[in-house]
Design an enzyme around this catalytic site. Structure first.
Site, PDB file in Angstrom:
ATOM      1  N   GLU A 123      84.435 -21.224   3.159  1.00  0.00           N
ATOM      2  CA  GLU A 123      83.016 -21.274   2.828  1.00  0.00           C
ATOM      3  C   GLU A 123      82.344 -22.323   3.708  1.00  0.00           C
ATOM      4  O   GLU A 123      82.996 -23.028   4.482  1.00  0.00           O
ATOM      5  CB  GLU A 123      82.824 -21.605   1.344  1.00  0.00           C
ATOM      6  CG  GLU A 123      83.405 -22.935   0.906  1.00  0.00           C
ATOM      7  CD  GLU A 123      83.397 -23.128  -0.604  1.00  0.00           C
ATOM      8  OE1 GLU A 123      83.279 -22.139  -1.344  1.00  0.00           O
ATOM      9  OE2 GLU A 123      83.528 -24.286  -1.046  1.00  0.00           O
TER      10      GLU A 123
ATOM     11  N   HIS B 122      80.149 -25.850  -4.690  1.00  0.00           N
ATOM     12  CA  HIS B 122      81.182 -26.870  -4.501  1.00  0.00           C
ATOM     13  C   HIS B 122      80.620 -28.116  -3.828  1.00  0.00           C
ATOM     14  O   HIS B 122      79.684 -28.034  -3.041  1.00  0.00           O
ATOM     15  CB  HIS B 122      82.319 -26.321  -3.623  1.00  0.00           C
ATOM     16  CG  HIS B 122      83.135 -25.282  -4.312  1.00  0.00           C
ATOM     17  ND1 HIS B 122      83.910 -24.385  -3.640  1.00  0.00           N
ATOM     18  CD2 HIS B 122      83.307 -25.003  -5.625  1.00  0.00           C
ATOM     19  CE1 HIS B 122      84.530 -23.600  -4.498  1.00  0.00           C
ATOM     20  NE2 HIS B 122      84.173 -23.956  -5.708  1.00  0.00           N
TER      21      HIS B 122
END
Length: 295
Positions: free
Chosen positions: A212, A250
């Site tokens: 990511e 995150h």
């Protein structure tokens, strides 16, 4: 085979007597994992559905031979819990807890590399790892993973880990081990660590990698793949539409100063010979093509 976790692993749960620790420890045991102990300094001598509770990890290791710890304690206590596990004699520590300060993670990395280089930490802020059909440590649902290989799976995202496991299962593709490394800025185990282990595992024939935005872990993985991987790698990078400067779920998933973009990661991985899917489902399709070539 599998990496780091198999049917012989003996697991102690730090935080077994808490609600989350109890739920997942019992769930993992039902899957077949050898859950041999839990810890809680104030409840030593108790049991949780037949699982003995010890004051410390060292006591649990001495009594049960535990070699893996799974950490479910609150974030402020993770640093001490990991050190206790390492000093207690386990060689794999899986930290599920989220919200651990980055400074604590960085301190732990330095502490373990200096004093306990034999200890591997997975996480924090991760779903754990599963070697399907053998053992499951963490919060991944065992019924979405098909045993047998030939695919090894490593991911920063828990949710995308689950999707990848299920899509591979639907395609009849087994997994040797799935490692959720977590999405924090200073993980205990990196993509490169997992890729190196899968490269050495004789039953892993290909690797799926889910990354990511944010950081440079995927670029570091690409450099490793280009120089040292002989096995095919398929990848997906989440966050193509993420705006710069905005954290996407995150702690480590943020594009800052023009670095860590999905486009840059995809370009670097592609240049290293990695087949990169445009979506999780597309990555699954690409892996089906890779595995079809094995048959």
């Amino acid at each position: 085979m599998s990496i780091w976790l198999d049917e012989r692993s003996r697991v102690v749960y730090q935080g077994l007597t808490g609600r989350a620790g109890r739920f997942h420890a019992l769930r993992n045991r039902a899957y077949g994992t050898r859950v041999v102990a839990g810890t809680n300094p104030s409840k030593a001598g108790a049991t949780v559905e037949g699982i003995p509770v010890f004051a410390t990890v060292g006591d649990a290791v001495e009594a049960t031979g535990a070699d893996v710890s799974c950490v479910f304690v609150p974030a402020p206590y993770v640093q001490n819990a990991v050190v206790e596990a390492a000093e207690g004699g386990v060689t794999l520590v899986v930290v599920i807890t989220e919200g651990v300060p980055a400074k604590d993670e960085a301190w732990l990395r330095g502490k373990l590399r200096r004093d306990h280089p034999e200890v591997r930490v997975i996480g924090p802020n991760c779903p754990g790892l599963i070697s399907p059909g053998k053992a499951n440590v963490g919060i991944t649902s065992g019924d979405i993973a098909l045993p047998g290989g030939p695919v090894g799976l490593v991911s920063r995202s828990g949710t995308l880990t689950y999707q990848a496991l299920y899509e591979l299962k639907q395609a009849g593709i087994g997994v040797t081990t799935c490692v959720g490394i977590g999405g924090d800025p200073v993980p205990g185990t990196s993509f490169t660590d997992c890729l190196a282990a899968f490269e050495e595992d004789p039953e892993t024939g290909a690797v799926m990698m889910i990354g990511e935005i944010g950081g440079s872990a995927e670029e570091e993985a690409a450099a490793f793949i280009a120089k040292q991987m002989t096995k095919p790698v398929v990848a997906y990078i989440a966050g193509i539409t993420a705006p710069p400067g905005k954290k996407m779920g995150h702690a480590g998933a943020i594009v800052s100063g023009g670095k860590g973009t999905a486009a840059a990661k995809i370009e670097t991985l592609s240049a290293a010979g990695v087949r990169v899917g445009e979506s999780p489902s597309d990555a699954g399709r690409l892996m089906m093509e890779v595995v079809a070539g094995f048959r």
